[in-house]
Design a protein around this motif. Structure first.
Motif, PDB file in Angstrom:
ATOM      1  N   CYS A 126       0.849  -1.182   0.000  1.00 52.42           N
ATOM      2  CA  CYS A 126       0.000   0.000   0.000  1.00 52.42           C
ATOM      3  C   CYS A 126       0.889   1.238   0.000  1.00 52.42           C
ATOM      4  O   CYS A 126       2.114   1.139   0.045  1.00 52.42           O
ATOM      5  N   CYS A 174       1.351   3.592   2.370  1.00 55.87           N
ATOM      6  CA  CYS A 174       2.104   3.868   3.605  1.00 55.87           C
ATOM      7  C   CYS A 174       3.024   2.712   3.988  1.00 55.87           C
ATOM      8  O   CYS A 174       3.879   2.873   4.857  1.00 55.87           O
ATOM      9  N   GLY A 175       2.839   1.546   3.365  1.00 59.58           N
ATOM     10  CA  GLY A 175       3.737   0.415   3.618  1.00 59.58           C
ATOM     11  C   GLY A 175       3.320  -0.470   4.780  1.00 59.58           C
ATOM     12  O   GLY A 175       4.036  -1.416   5.124  1.00 59.58           O
ATOM     13  N   CYS A 206      -5.438  -1.382   2.815  1.00 56.77           N
ATOM     14  CA  CYS A 206      -4.724  -0.966   4.013  1.00 56.77           C
ATOM     15  C   CYS A 206      -5.703  -0.210   4.909  1.00 56.77           C
ATOM     16  O   CYS A 206      -6.382   0.709   4.453  1.00 56.77           O
ATOM     17  N   CYS A 263      -3.921   3.693   5.115  1.00 57.69           N
ATOM     18  CA  CYS A 263      -3.866   4.655   4.002  1.00 57.69           C
ATOM     19  C   CYS A 263      -4.897   4.361   2.916  1.00 57.69           C
ATOM     20  O   CYS A 263      -5.051   5.154   1.995  1.00 57.69           O
TER      21      CYS A 263
HETATM   22 ZN   LIG Z   1      -1.165   1.780   3.920  1.00 59.20          ZN
END
Ligand SMILES: [Zn+2]
Length: 139
Positions: free
Chosen positions: A8, A10-11, A76, A79
């Motif tokens: 995603c 933001c990771g 996610c 995010c």
């Molecule tokens: Zn995310």
């Protein structure tokens, strides 16, 4: 087999997609349903490949269902990045990945074919997914 990573924005959540098919030969599908159009999602899958989640906490994924309610669209929870759709079939989790979330995005991906699945019954849908979608393995 080669591994491709997706995540995603933001990771917080991500996956690894491992397939023997070169990116130039990936089947690329642009579902024409209202949900996928809003996200600009471009999907691929390979029943001989597998997907594995790379984040530890399953509750970081948020899920959405509509229509036949036979698949979960997974995001996610932080995010909102849209990773793809999952379904349960015969005790196996199957997925199509949203190739927009691949990072880095492989070069040479083919143009996506527009697909419409309207008019399918739930039974048709399950059969199509069993034949095409990618198994998700526990990491
Ligand atoms: Zn995310």
């Amino acid at each position: 087999m080669s591994a491709y990573r997706g995540r995603c924005h933001c990771g917080a959540v991500g996956y690894e997609y491992e397939t023997a098919i070169a990116p130039a030969d990936w089947p690329m599908r642009a579902c024409q349903c209202s949900f996928c159009q809003k996200h600009g999602a471009l999907y691929t899958s390979d029943p001989a490949a597998f997907v594995r989640w790379t984040h530890q906490d399953p509750w970081l994924l948020s899920r959405y269902r509509f229509g036949h309610k036979t698949a979960d669209f997974v995001f996610c929870g932080r995010c909102g990045g849209y990773l793809g759709a999952v379904t349960e079939e015969g005790g196996q989790t199957l997925m199509v990945i949203n190739t927009r979330t691949l990072d880095p995005r492989p070069e040479g991906l083919p143009a996506a074919q527009p697909m419409s699945y309207e008019g399918e019954t739930s039974g048709d849908r399950n059969m199509r997914r069993s034949a095409r979608w990618t198994p998700v393995r526990d990491s």
